[in-house]
Design a protein around this motif. Structure first.
Motif, PDB file in Angstrom:
ATOM      1  N   SER A   1      38.371  42.161  26.555  1.00 28.24           N
ATOM      2  CA  SER A   1      39.142  41.353  27.488  1.00 28.24           C
ATOM      3  C   SER A   1      40.105  40.434  26.740  1.00 28.24           C
ATOM      4  O   SER A   1      41.281  40.302  27.109  1.00 28.24           O
TER       5      SER A   1
ATOM      6  N   LYS B   1      38.270  49.164  35.122  1.00 29.22           N
ATOM      7  CA  LYS B   1      37.639  47.926  35.586  1.00 29.22           C
ATOM      8  C   LYS B   1      37.969  46.764  34.657  1.00 29.22           C
ATOM      9  O   LYS B   1      38.234  45.643  35.108  1.00 29.22           O
TER      10      LYS B   1
ATOM     11  N   GLY C   1      41.506  45.761  35.281  1.00 31.35           N
ATOM     12  CA  GLY C   1      41.551  45.065  36.564  1.00 31.35           C
ATOM     13  C   GLY C   1      41.055  43.640  36.478  1.00 31.35           C
ATOM     14  O   GLY C   1      41.616  42.724  37.106  1.00 31.35           O
ATOM     15  N   SER C   2      39.998  43.417  35.693  1.00 36.25           N
ATOM     16  CA  SER C   2      39.448  42.061  35.566  1.00 36.25           C
ATOM     17  C   SER C   2      40.431  41.127  34.885  1.00 36.25           C
ATOM     18  O   SER C   2      40.447  39.918  35.166  1.00 36.25           O
TER      19      SER C   2
ATOM     20  N   LEU D   1      43.883  41.666  34.931  1.00 32.42           N
ATOM     21  CA  LEU D   1      45.054  41.541  35.800  1.00 32.42           C
ATOM     22  C   LEU D   1      44.876  40.438  36.836  1.00 32.42           C
ATOM     23  O   LEU D   1      45.823  39.704  37.146  1.00 32.42           O
ATOM     24  N   LYS D   2      43.671  40.307  37.349  1.00 29.62           N
ATOM     25  CA  LYS D   2      43.470  39.324  38.425  1.00 29.62           C
ATOM     26  C   LYS D   2      43.532  37.879  37.922  1.00 29.62           C
ATOM     27  O   LYS D   2      43.628  36.950  38.717  1.00 29.62           O
ATOM     28  N   THR D   3      43.494  37.686  36.596  1.00 33.19           N
ATOM     29  CA  THR D   3      43.581  36.334  36.031  1.00 33.19           C
ATOM     30  C   THR D   3      45.013  35.926  35.709  1.00 33.19           C
ATOM     31  O   THR D   3      45.256  34.774  35.348  1.00 33.19           O
TER      32      THR D   3
ATOM     33  N   ALA E   1      51.315  35.527  38.807  1.00 34.49           N
ATOM     34  CA  ALA E   1      52.030  36.596  39.507  1.00 34.49           C
ATOM     35  C   ALA E   1      53.255  37.064  38.731  1.00 34.49           C
ATOM     36  O   ALA E   1      53.559  38.266  38.687  1.00 34.49           O
TER      37      ALA E   1
ATOM     38  N   ARG F   1      52.083  39.368  35.850  1.00 35.68           N
ATOM     39  CA  ARG F   1      51.638  40.659  36.384  1.00 35.68           C
ATOM     40  C   ARG F   1      52.823  41.508  36.830  1.00 35.68           C
ATOM     41  O   ARG F   1      52.848  42.722  36.607  1.00 35.68           O
TER      42      ARG F   1
ATOM     43  N   GLY G   1      42.095  46.963  40.977  1.00 34.06           N
ATOM     44  CA  GLY G   1      42.324  45.827  41.861  1.00 34.06           C
ATOM     45  C   GLY G   1      43.785  45.636  42.225  1.00 34.06           C
ATOM     46  O   GLY G   1      44.246  44.504  42.411  1.00 34.06           O
ATOM     47  N   ILE G   2      44.515  46.738  42.334  1.00 33.74           N
ATOM     48  CA  ILE G   2      45.938  46.682  42.648  1.00 33.74           C
ATOM     49  C   ILE G   2      46.236  47.574  43.847  1.00 33.74           C
ATOM     50  O   ILE G   2      45.419  48.415  44.225  1.00 33.74           O
ATOM     51  N   GLU G   3      47.393  47.370  44.451  1.00 42.15           N
ATOM     52  CA  GLU G   3      47.766  48.151  45.624  1.00 42.15           C
ATOM     53  C   GLU G   3      48.589  49.376  45.262  1.00 42.15           C
ATOM     54  O   GLU G   3      48.696  50.312  46.066  1.00 42.15           O
TER      55      GLU G   3
END
Length: 335
Positions: A39, A66, A69-70, A72-74, A77, A80, A122-124
């Motif tokens: 990470s 995963k 994703g962990s 990216l969410k931190t 905007a 990202r 965790g993305i669209e």
């Protein structure tokens, strides 16, 4: 603070850092795994200015996605938004352990994999979605139509193919545009120069070389496979077997004078040579060491003399690399 690197265009729609990052080794294949360090490494990658991060559903059987994703969410905007996340499907590791795999490009499987990758990341939307290996039992036109539908649905933004032949690529492009091709390409893997690379240049399809440092060989730091940890897949890779490895070191001997001339590492010479081959090439070296990450990135600033590029080009005429790229199991889906 995020740094900046030279930018390159991939295909028609993507602009990314000239050096990307292959995240596979953070989750599998190259020795022991430490999730906390992995990470931290991803944060270092992003802060270094790398904007293309490459993963796949098979890396760590989803663990790599995963992990990404962990992280990216931190991110803020704005940070990202500046990243291009690439993932792949098509290699079905249907057992719970080991290296065995099947190649699966059927529409239902692609859709299932895409949805699972989106959830893990965790993305669209996946910025660049590849078919990881070509399935001889699937119809490429149906595969491409499935990818086109995923674009229309907003689940993926750009389409890529890996290790694809010229005839299959041409059939694929007749259905939907292929933005990027990913394949192995480096100073010790040159086959694409005879077939696929000229087609990519003519069609303006971007090229992402994986293993651009020959799985570490081209750094000159691997002298014996026994130096590698017990769970490093290179211990069984044909090119790293004793007799082959010793023979292949002739390539390193040819690079040595240039490291002195340019005051750089062998790995930087190898990456700079790749970048000199075409303006729409973006290699994705992977590393778990921040020092080597920054070394790799610095290669984007190294300009080799035309004569030195030609000298490196000509090495394939005098040095015959020994050993297959993979074991037979790993060669599935490569033709």
């Amino acid at each position: 603070m995020t740094q900046s690197l030279p930018q390159r265009k991939l295909g028609q729609h993507l602009t990314v850092s000239a050096i990307g990052y292959g995240a596979m080794g953070l989750s599998e294949f190259y020795g022991d795994i430490d999730t906390a360090k992995a990470s931290s490494m991803l944060h270092e990658v992003i802060d270094s200015g790398v904007t293309l991060i490459d993963t796949a559903d098979m890396y760590g059987r989803g663990a790599n996605e995963k992990l990404i994703g962990s992280v990216l969410k931190t991110l803020p905007a704005s940070t990202r938004a500046g990243l291009t996340i690439a993932s792949k499907c098509g290699i079905d590791r249907n057992s719970t352990s080991g290296y065995n795999r099947n190649i699966n490009n059927h529409p239902d499987y692609i859709r299932k994999c895409c949805d699972e990758s989106l959830a893990r990341l965790g993305i669209e939307q996946i910025d660049l979605y590849y078919i990881h290996r070509i399935d001889p039992n699937a119809v490429i036109e149906e595969t491409m139509q499935t990818l086109a539908d995923l674009v229309k649905e907003g689940k993926i933004a750009n389409v890529g193919l890996c290790e694809v032949s010229v005839p299959v690529l041409q059939r694929a492009c007749a259905v939907y545009p292929v933005d990027v091709v990913q394949t192995e390409y480096s100073l010790w893997t040159r086959e694409i120069e005879d077939d696929i690379l000229p087609v990519l240049k003519k069609s303006n399809i971007g090229l992402v070389p994986y293993s651009p440092l020959g799985r570490g060989f081209l750094t000159g730091k691997i002298q014996n496979k026994d130096e590698l940890s017990e769970n490093d897949f290179r211990r069984t890779n044909p090119r790293f077997q004793d007799e082959n490895l010793e023979h292949n070191k002739r390539l390193l001997q040819a690079l040595e004078p240039m490291t002195v001339k340019y005051n750089c590492t062998m790995g930087q010479i190898a990456l700079a040579w790749l970048l000199a081959q075409w303006e729409h090439i973006v290699p994705i070296p992977g590393t778990k060491n921040p020092k080597y990450l920054h070394e790799n990135n610095q290669a984007s600033l190294l300009k080799l003399d035309a004569a030195d590029v030609q000298t490196l080009n000509d090495l394939k005429n005098t040095i015959n690399i020994q050993g297959e790229r993979y074991t037979p199991e790993g060669m599935k889906g490569i033709f």
